[in-house]
Motif scaffolding. Structure first.
Motif, short mmCIF file in Angstrom:
data_model
loop_
_atom_site.label_atom_id
_atom_site.label_comp_id
_atom_site.label_asym_id
_atom_site.label_seq_id
_atom_site.Cartn_x
_atom_site.Cartn_y
_atom_site.Cartn_z
N LYS A 17 -10.34 1.30 14.45
CA LYS A 17 -9.06 1.75 14.97
C LYS A 17 -8.98 1.65 16.42
CE LYS A 17 -6.83 2.47 10.93
NZ LYS A 17 -5.85 1.50 10.63
N PHE A 59 -0.25 -2.62 8.69
CA PHE A 59 -0.68 -1.31 7.89
C PHE A 59 -1.99 -1.63 7.28
CE2 PHE A 59 3.73 -0.08 7.82
CZ PHE A 59 3.62 1.29 8.35
N ASP A 72 -0.19 -9.19 1.59
CA ASP A 72 -1.28 -8.10 1.17
C ASP A 72 -1.97 -8.83 0.21
OD1 ASP A 72 -1.93 -5.86 -0.23
OD2 ASP A 72 -0.43 -4.77 0.81
N ASN A 73 -3.21 -8.37 0.30
CA ASN A 73 -4.24 -8.92 -0.58
C ASN A 73 -4.67 -8.01 -1.84
OD1 ASN A 73 -5.82 -6.69 -0.06
ND2 ASN A 73 -7.44 -7.86 0.93
N GLN A 92 -12.09 -5.72 8.32
CA GLN A 92 -10.75 -5.23 7.91
C GLN A 92 -10.04 -4.70 9.00
OE1 GLN A 92 -9.72 -6.13 4.78
NE2 GLN A 92 -11.91 -7.28 4.55
N SER A 123 -5.92 -5.34 -2.52
CA SER A 123 -7.32 -4.78 -2.59
C SER A 123 -7.07 -3.34 -2.80
CB SER A 123 -8.11 -5.16 -1.17
OG SER A 123 -7.69 -4.52 -0.15
N SER A 124 -5.81 -2.54 -2.38
CA SER A 124 -5.63 -1.26 -2.76
C SER A 124 -4.34 -1.03 -3.03
CB SER A 124 -6.38 -0.31 -1.92
OG SER A 124 -5.78 -0.60 -0.43
N GLY A 125 -3.40 -2.23 -2.47
CA GLY A 125 -2.00 -2.22 -2.91
C GLY A 125 -1.80 -2.11 -4.26
N ASP A 162 -4.98 -12.59 2.43
CA ASP A 162 -5.78 -12.04 3.06
C ASP A 162 -5.69 -12.22 4.59
OD1 ASP A 162 -8.59 -10.68 1.97
OD2 ASP A 162 -8.38 -10.88 3.97
N LEU A 163 -5.68 -11.02 5.31
CA LEU A 163 -5.49 -11.27 6.83
C LEU A 163 -6.75 -11.91 7.53
CD1 LEU A 163 -4.41 -7.72 7.91
CD2 LEU A 163 -3.22 -9.66 7.80
N TYR A 182 -14.86 3.70 10.87
CA TYR A 182 -13.42 3.47 10.50
C TYR A 182 -12.84 3.77 11.91
CZ TYR A 182 -8.81 5.06 8.95
OH TYR A 182 -7.55 5.21 8.88
N HIS A 189 -5.41 7.78 -2.59
CA HIS A 189 -6.33 8.24 -2.22
C HIS A 189 -6.50 9.37 -1.33
CE1 HIS A 189 -5.57 6.44 1.66
NE2 HIS A 189 -4.92 5.39 1.07
N ILE A 221 -1.80 11.55 5.86
CA ILE A 221 -0.51 11.11 5.45
C ILE A 221 -0.54 11.60 3.72
CG2 ILE A 221 1.47 9.61 5.12
CD1 ILE A 221 0.46 10.41 8.15
N GLY A 233 0.73 -1.28 0.04
CA GLY A 233 0.22 -0.03 0.03
C GLY A 233 0.94 1.20 0.00
N PHE A 234 0.29 2.33 0.07
CA PHE A 234 0.89 3.71 0.20
C PHE A 234 1.92 3.77 1.17
CE2 PHE A 234 -0.20 8.08 1.85
CZ PHE A 234 0.87 8.56 1.04
N ILE A 235 1.47 3.78 2.36
CA ILE A 235 2.45 4.14 3.56
C ILE A 235 3.16 2.73 3.58
CG2 ILE A 235 2.69 4.69 5.76
CD1 ILE A 235 -0.11 5.99 5.63
P1 NAD Z 1 -3.65 1.66 1.34
O1 NAD Z 1 -4.92 1.56 1.10
O2 NAD Z 1 -2.56 2.26 0.49
O3 NAD Z 1 -2.66 0.48 2.05
C1 NAD Z 1 -3.64 -0.52 2.72
C2 NAD Z 1 -3.07 -1.74 2.15
O4 NAD Z 1 -3.39 -3.16 2.86
C3 NAD Z 1 -3.29 -2.16 0.62
O5 NAD Z 1 -1.96 -2.85 0.12
C4 NAD Z 1 -4.51 -3.30 0.65
O6 NAD Z 1 -4.16 -4.07 -0.33
C5 NAD Z 1 -3.89 -3.81 1.89
N1 NAD Z 1 -5.04 -4.64 2.67
C6 NAD Z 1 -6.23 -4.23 3.00
N2 NAD Z 1 -7.04 -5.34 3.55
C7 NAD Z 1 -6.37 -6.35 3.49
C8 NAD Z 1 -6.33 -7.52 4.02
N3 NAD Z 1 -7.67 -8.14 4.56
N4 NAD Z 1 -5.62 -8.74 3.88
C9 NAD Z 1 -4.27 -8.33 3.59
N5 NAD Z 1 -3.82 -7.00 2.73
C10 NAD Z 1 -5.04 -5.95 2.98
O7 NAD Z 1 -3.61 2.78 2.68
P2 NAD Z 1 -2.53 3.63 3.01
O8 NAD Z 1 -3.09 4.98 3.16
O9 NAD Z 1 -1.28 3.15 2.90
O10 NAD Z 1 -2.89 3.52 4.95
C11 NAD Z 1 -2.16 2.33 5.56
C12 NAD Z 1 -2.97 2.10 6.99
O11 NAD Z 1 -2.60 3.85 7.61
C13 NAD Z 1 -4.09 2.04 7.03
O12 NAD Z 1 -4.42 1.11 8.20
C14 NAD Z 1 -5.01 3.34 7.16
O13 NAD Z 1 -6.11 2.95 8.02
C15 NAD Z 1 -3.95 3.98 8.11
N6 NAD Z 1 -3.98 5.46 8.08
C16 NAD Z 1 -3.97 6.04 6.87
C17 NAD Z 1 -3.68 7.39 6.77
C18 NAD Z 1 -3.54 8.26 5.64
O14 NAD Z 1 -3.63 9.45 5.62
N7 NAD Z 1 -3.10 7.48 4.55
C19 NAD Z 1 -4.33 8.30 8.07
C20 NAD Z 1 -4.35 7.41 9.19
C21 NAD Z 1 -4.45 6.19 9.20
#
Ligand code: NAD
Length: 308
Positions: A148, A75, A30-31, A94, A33-35, A55-56, A144, A181, A174, A10-12
């Motif tokens: 958390k 994450f 990672d599954n 999730q 789904s958004s990665g 998948d988790l 959401y 997104h 972030i 994923g992003f972070i």
């Molecule tokens: P993201 O969607 O890019 O990353 C999430 C990753 O988790 C993706 O690669 C997705 O494919 C994977 N994933 C989701 N459900 C899964 C599952 N059931 N099994 C395996 N993999 C799964 O989002 P992000 O912005 O990188 O966020 C990462 C984390 O940081 C998240 O927990 C999010 O809630 C938290 N967060 C993000 C922000 C932000 O501003 N981006 C702010 C606060 C908290």
């Protein structure tokens, strides 16, 4: 050292993977789904890198994949606050169930350390701004955020019950490279579709804090290395806030678009569950010796340029 990173595509998470590979081996779970696979392009060139597509919610696969790891960076979650209105069960699965599975897999594999990506949303509409980590009571206003907060509670209680250690990071917004997104992606997509108009959710006065993604993963690792308590909770953000209206101006300026009509949908928030005012006290992490390099406006400009 072997790190297990859920949501590492994923992003972070993918930025954290790049950082952790400098210190040891990394298993990404990672599954997708958004990665995105392309976020792991550099990581895949490293011999210490392993990718498990899973998948988790598939507990057996998760437990097996975690075998031999020393640290978990968790994450993976539904990243979108807005989906809770239509699908409240998604965050339960999730978020809470997935975190519970991670903790159970840790227990089964004797992994003692978990680092978790929580969110400023756990504070709800806080009456103290900037909000410190010991603010309470925590009254989330989105599904959401409830997930958390529930995940945080499972982590702290597992730490106490099973002699684990947890680092919980409550992120501001972030932003930065690989962003998929959030407000900047939303504004960019809308202006690409119609460069003459920009729809802005709410009245534009929503005011929040923004942090660059590379700074985010660097300070997480720094705090993990420098805060050895059983439970370590840190806010991560910048020291100021910026309004949605100002972000819209910056985006229009950066795209050099003349005469864009800004259409506000109205109301004090963008959607049900949106927290209009968010400002985190970062005094606790600053005391460890960290200082954000950019304010919110600088972080927004850099992130938008990197999206282009
Ligand atoms: P993201 O969607 O890019 O990353 C999430 C990753 O988790 C993706 O690669 C997705 O494919 C994977 N994933 C989701 N459900 C899964 C599952 N059931 N099994 C395996 N993999 C799964 O989002 P992000 O912005 O990188 O966020 C990462 C984390 O940081 C998240 O927990 C999010 O809630 C938290 N967060 C993000 C922000 C932000 O501003 N981006 C702010 C606060 C908290």
């Amino acid at each position: 050292m072997k790190f297990f990173v859920t949501g590492g595509a994923g992003f972070i998470g993918s930025h954290m993977v790049d950082l952790l590979l400098k210190e040891g081996e990394v298993v990404v779970y990672d599954n997708f789904s958004s990665g995105k696979m392309e976020f792991l392009e550099d990581a895949q060139k490293n011999p210490g890198f392993t990718l498990v597509e899973g998948d988790l919610l598939d507990y057996d696969k998760l437990k097996e994949a975690m075998s031999g790891c020393d640290w978990v960076y968790h994450f993976a979650a539904n990243p979108d606050v807005r989906t809770g209105v239509k699908e409240p069960g998604r965050d339960l699965e999730q978020g809470v169930q997935a975190t519970f599975n991670v903790l159970e897999a840790m227990r089964a594999n004797s992994v003692e350390n978990i680092v978790f990506s929580s969110s400023s949303t756990v504070y709800g509409e806080a009456t103290v701004l900037p909000t410190p980590e010991d603010y309470g009571p925590l009254v989330p206003i989105s599904i959401y955020a409830a997930a958390k907060l529930g995940s945080e509670a499972f982590i702290t209680s597992y730490a106490h019950t099973f002699n684990m250690r947890g680092w919980i990071f409550r992120f501001a917004n972030i932003i930065g490279t690989r962003g998929t997104h959030g407000i900047l992606v939303d504004f960019k997509n809308k202006l690409e579709n119609n460069p003459a108009e920009l729809e802005i959710l709410g009245d534009g006065t929503q005011k929040k804090s923004y942090l660059n993604v590379v700074e985010c993963v660097e300070v997480m690792k720094f705090a993990v290395d420098n805060s050895p308590e059983q439970v370590n909770i840190f806010n991560l953000g910048s020291e100021d806030q910026i309004t949605v209206a100002r972000i819209a101006e910056i985006v229009v300026e950066e795209l050099k678009l003349p005469d864009v009509k800004l259409n506000y949908t109205g109301g004090d928030r963008g959607w049900k569950g949106d927290v209009p005012q968010m400002s985190l006290s970062i005094e606790k992490v600053k005391k460890l010796g960290w200082q954000p390099k950019r304010n919110s406006e600088e972080a927004i400009r850099d992130a938008f340029r990197s999206l282009l």
